[in-house]
Design a protein around this motif. Structure first.
Motif, PDB file in Angstrom:
ATOM      1  N   UNK A   1       0.828  -1.211   0.000  1.00  0.00           N
ATOM      2  CA  UNK A   1       0.000   0.000   0.000  1.00  0.00           C
ATOM      3  C   UNK A   1       0.861   1.260   0.000  1.00  0.00           C
ATOM      4  N   UNK A   2       1.997   1.192   0.692  1.00  0.00           N
ATOM      5  CA  UNK A   2       2.910   2.342   0.721  1.00  0.00           C
ATOM      6  C   UNK A   2       3.459   2.635  -0.674  1.00  0.00           C
ATOM      7  N   UNK A   3       3.860   1.591  -1.388  1.00  0.00           N
ATOM      8  CA  UNK A   3       4.375   1.776  -2.752  1.00  0.00           C
ATOM      9  C   UNK A   3       3.289   2.328  -3.661  1.00  0.00           C
ATOM     10  N   UNK A   4       2.058   1.807  -3.504  1.00  0.00           N
ATOM     11  CA  UNK A   4       0.937   2.285  -4.318  1.00  0.00           C
ATOM     12  C   UNK A   4       0.663   3.762  -4.046  1.00  0.00           C
ATOM     13  N   UNK A   5       0.698   4.141  -2.777  1.00  0.00           N
ATOM     14  CA  UNK A   5       0.446   5.536  -2.415  1.00  0.00           C
ATOM     15  C   UNK A   5       1.554   6.463  -2.899  1.00  0.00           C
ATOM     16  N   UNK A   6       2.796   5.945  -2.926  1.00  0.00           N
ATOM     17  CA  UNK A   6       3.937   6.772  -3.326  1.00  0.00           C
ATOM     18  C   UNK A   6       4.034   6.948  -4.842  1.00  0.00           C
ATOM     19  N   UNK A   7       3.415   6.042  -5.593  1.00  0.00           N
ATOM     20  CA  UNK A   7       3.553   6.051  -7.054  1.00  0.00           C
ATOM     21  C   UNK A   7       3.221   7.387  -7.707  1.00  0.00           C
ATOM     22  N   UNK A   8       2.067   8.026  -7.399  1.00  0.00           N
ATOM     23  CA  UNK A   8       1.767   9.317  -8.051  1.00  0.00           C
ATOM     24  C   UNK A   8       2.815  10.385  -7.773  1.00  0.00           C
ATOM     25  N   UNK A   9       3.342  10.399  -6.541  1.00  0.00           N
ATOM     26  CA  UNK A   9       4.337  11.417  -6.181  1.00  0.00           C
ATOM     27  C   UNK A   9       5.662  11.165  -6.904  1.00  0.00           C
ATOM     28  N   UNK A  10       6.053   9.898  -7.020  1.00  0.00           N
ATOM     29  CA  UNK A  10       7.295   9.566  -7.729  1.00  0.00           C
ATOM     30  C   UNK A  10       7.185   9.940  -9.195  1.00  0.00           C
ATOM     31  N   UNK A  11       6.044   9.626  -9.800  1.00  0.00           N
ATOM     32  CA  UNK A  11       5.839   9.939 -11.223  1.00  0.00           C
ATOM     33  C   UNK A  11       5.817  11.452 -11.464  1.00  0.00           C
ATOM     34  N   UNK A  12       5.324  12.189 -10.483  1.00  0.00           N
ATOM     35  CA  UNK A  12       5.281  13.651 -10.629  1.00  0.00           C
ATOM     36  C   UNK A  12       6.672  14.256 -10.487  1.00  0.00           C
ATOM     37  N   UNK A  13       7.466  13.658  -9.615  1.00  0.00           N
ATOM     38  CA  UNK A  13       8.782  14.225  -9.319  1.00  0.00           C
ATOM     39  C   UNK A  13       9.860  13.853 -10.333  1.00  0.00           C
ATOM     40  N   UNK A  14       9.878  12.586 -10.768  1.00  0.00           N
ATOM     41  CA  UNK A  14      10.991  12.055 -11.569  1.00  0.00           C
ATOM     42  C   UNK A  14      11.181  12.840 -12.868  1.00  0.00           C
ATOM     43  N   UNK A  15      12.422  13.192 -13.147  1.00  0.00           N
ATOM     44  CA  UNK A  15      12.759  13.906 -14.378  1.00  0.00           C
ATOM     45  C   UNK A  15      13.416  12.936 -15.354  1.00  0.00           C
ATOM     46  N   UNK A  16      12.605  12.072 -15.938  1.00  0.00           N
ATOM     47  CA  UNK A  16      13.097  11.046 -16.855  1.00  0.00           C
ATOM     48  C   UNK A  16      12.465  11.219 -18.228  1.00  0.00           C
ATOM     49  N   UNK A  17      12.983  10.475 -19.199  1.00  0.00           N
ATOM     50  CA  UNK A  17      12.409  10.523 -20.541  1.00  0.00           C
ATOM     51  C   UNK A  17      11.007   9.914 -20.521  1.00  0.00           C
ATOM     52  N   UNK A  18      10.253  10.122 -21.570  1.00  0.00           N
ATOM     53  CA  UNK A  18       8.879   9.607 -21.642  1.00  0.00           C
ATOM     54  C   UNK A  18       8.855   8.079 -21.543  1.00  0.00           C
ATOM     55  N   UNK A  19       9.792   7.427 -22.208  1.00  0.00           N
ATOM     56  CA  UNK A  19       9.861   5.958 -22.167  1.00  0.00           C
ATOM     57  C   UNK A  19      10.190   5.467 -20.766  1.00  0.00           C
ATOM     58  N   UNK A  20      11.170   6.125 -20.123  1.00  0.00           N
ATOM     59  CA  UNK A  20      11.549   5.744 -18.765  1.00  0.00           C
ATOM     60  C   UNK A  20      10.399   5.941 -17.786  1.00  0.00           C
TER      61      UNK A  20
END
Length: 462
Positions: free
Chosen positions: A334-353
């Motif tokens: 559940x912690x990983x699921x909850x963290x997913x939106x924040x990680x996706x918002x923060x990460x500065x990666x390419x579109x594929x990554x």
């Protein structure tokens, strides 16, 4: 007396909470350091993140070596602590230090002298090889310090002194995070070192931690960090350590090397997959903190109870430990699921990554349950009863006869998409469940491994 910690009639759950809390804080800070590395290097560039992630796989393997040696020491020390034999604990500490120093020196020499060859195992990208090699050179001194502190702290934890161990790790990890910022960004007039700064920060923090270990040892009334223990010989304890520790060491090394092989497979699928996996490893580490803390605490507590020859109590405590593990695995997912939106918002990666990152995180929401159950049983319950051989055989077959070959075939023979390869690699924990549960129910792991009259005769040479 530390032994009162275990004999207080407060029940299993209160006792294990006292052990789990410092271990969880310690693991949380360890994950925070890795997270800080990724967060800060995110501002430097994707290549820096990928290089550190790949080069860190060697530290991961080395940590598994230390963990295996520490577990072997803990298996014996926890039970001898229950028996009240402190001299046996000193001898076991010396044996573990002997092995640790030799292995650390070997790793440090390779990291200092031929880091480029080490990096070429993981990637063929020239930029990543150059960055990773500079990181490994700075890390070489770290391995020597780490080998000593991990053994000493493992012995302290085995006798219930988890708060001391936590305090030392808190100091080291906090200093590491601060120095990361200083050397990566060039704060307070320091040079901007980027990837090298991460390694330098780690090296300094580990040296400080080792110095603090000697300070704690000076004021300790029982267990000290004394290199004279290395030269204390006892043939019976040495044989027991080899019998118990080598399978545990082998188990942790083959498991750690297999996980590093996963990174090799992913590393050859492109820098986008490597960068995404770098973030996933950090998030998964946070998701498994409570699970692994329960496994470590449970192993210490069960070992103490078995050393007191209270086998029926140990059997019941193991059942309670399994309930806690399932709950912690669910919470980790559940912690990983909850963290997913924040990680996706923060990460500065390419579109594929970013695409890879999203689905890798979702896979890990259930993967942590498999890791939690297997770690608690194999590294906690079974080893507490002196059974390290089952885990070694089980993980060798699972990782090297199933998961690693499957990953190579999927990636390089059938050339499946990255996410299919990753999904198949993440089936490893669940494949071994039937055998792990069968062994747990058989209770073949429940053994008192202490010996009587160890020091009645003159201590002998091995």
């Amino acid at each position: 007396m530390h032994r009162k910690f275990f004999t207080d009639s407060t029940g299993f759950y209160r006792q294990i909470f006292k052990l789990v809390l410092p271990i969880v804080i310690q693991n949380l800070l360890s994950a925070a350091v890795s997270s800080a590395d990724i967060v800060m290097l995110n501002y430097v560039g994707q290549s820096s993140i990928s290089a550190v992630s790949l080069a860190s796989q060697y530290a991961s393997v080395l940590f598994m070596v230390y963990y295996g040696l520490g577990t072997g020491a803990t298996m014996l020390c926890a039970q001898y602590f229950g028996k009240g034999d402190m001299h046996a604990i000193e001898v076991v500490e010396g044996i573990a230090l002997r092995f640790s120093l030799v292995i650390s020196l070997a790793f440090a020499s390779v990291a200092l002298l031929i880091p480029e060859l080490m990096m070429k195992v993981f990637t063929n990208d020239p930029e990543l090889i150059t960055l990773g090699a500079s990181y490994l050179r700075f890390m070489s001194i770290t391995y020597l310090c780490w080998g000593i502190t991990e053994v000493y702290l493992a012995v302290l934890r085995s006798i219930g002194r988890v708060t001391v161990s936590m305090a030392l790790n808190v100091l080291a990890f906090s200093l590491n995070i601060i120095l990361n910022a200083v050397f990566i960004f060039g704060l307070f007039g320091a040079p901007k070192l980027g990837v090298k700064g991460v390694a330098l920060a780690t090296a300094i923090s580990r040296i400080v931690e080792l110095i603090c270990c000697f300070f704690v040892s000076t004021f300790s009334k029982d267990i000290k960090l004394d290199f004279r223990y290395i030269f204390t010989r006892n043939k019976i304890l040495f044989q027991d350590f080899i019998k118990l520790s080598l399978p545990a060491l082998g188990n942790d090394v083959i498991w750690g090397v297999a996980f590093s092989t996963y990174s090799i497979i992913i590393g050859h699928l492109g820098s986008d997959a490597v960068a995404a996996n770098s973030f996933v490893i950090v998030v998964r580490n946070f998701g498994t903190i409570l699970c692994f803390g329960i496994a470590s605490a449970g192993g210490i507590l069960l070992g103490k109870v078995i050393g007191e020859n209270r086998l029926e109590d140990a059997r019941e405590d193991a059942k309670k430990l399994m309930k806690l593990t399932v709950i912690s695995g669910a919470l980790g997912g559940l912690l990983i699921l909850a963290a997913t939106p924040f990680v996706l918002k923060y990460a500065s990666l390419s579109e594929t990554a970013m695409h890879y990152l999203k689905y890798m995180l979702l896979i890990n929401t259930y993967y942590v349950m498999g890791a939690a159950v297997n770690t608690t049983l194999i590294a906690g319950v079974f080893r507490a009863g002196g059974d390290s051989r089952f885990g070694f055989v089980c993980d060798t077959i699972d990782m090297w006869c199933y998961a690693v070959p499957l990953g190579f075939i999927a990636a390089f023979v059938f050339k499946l998409p990255v996410m299919w390869v990753y999904f198949l690699l993440c089936t490893d924990e669940f494949v071994k469940w039937p055998w792990v549960f069968k062994h747990y129910r058989s209770e073949k792991w429940l053994n008192n491994i202490t010996r009587d009259n160890l020091f009645e005769e003159k201590i002998t040479q091995e």
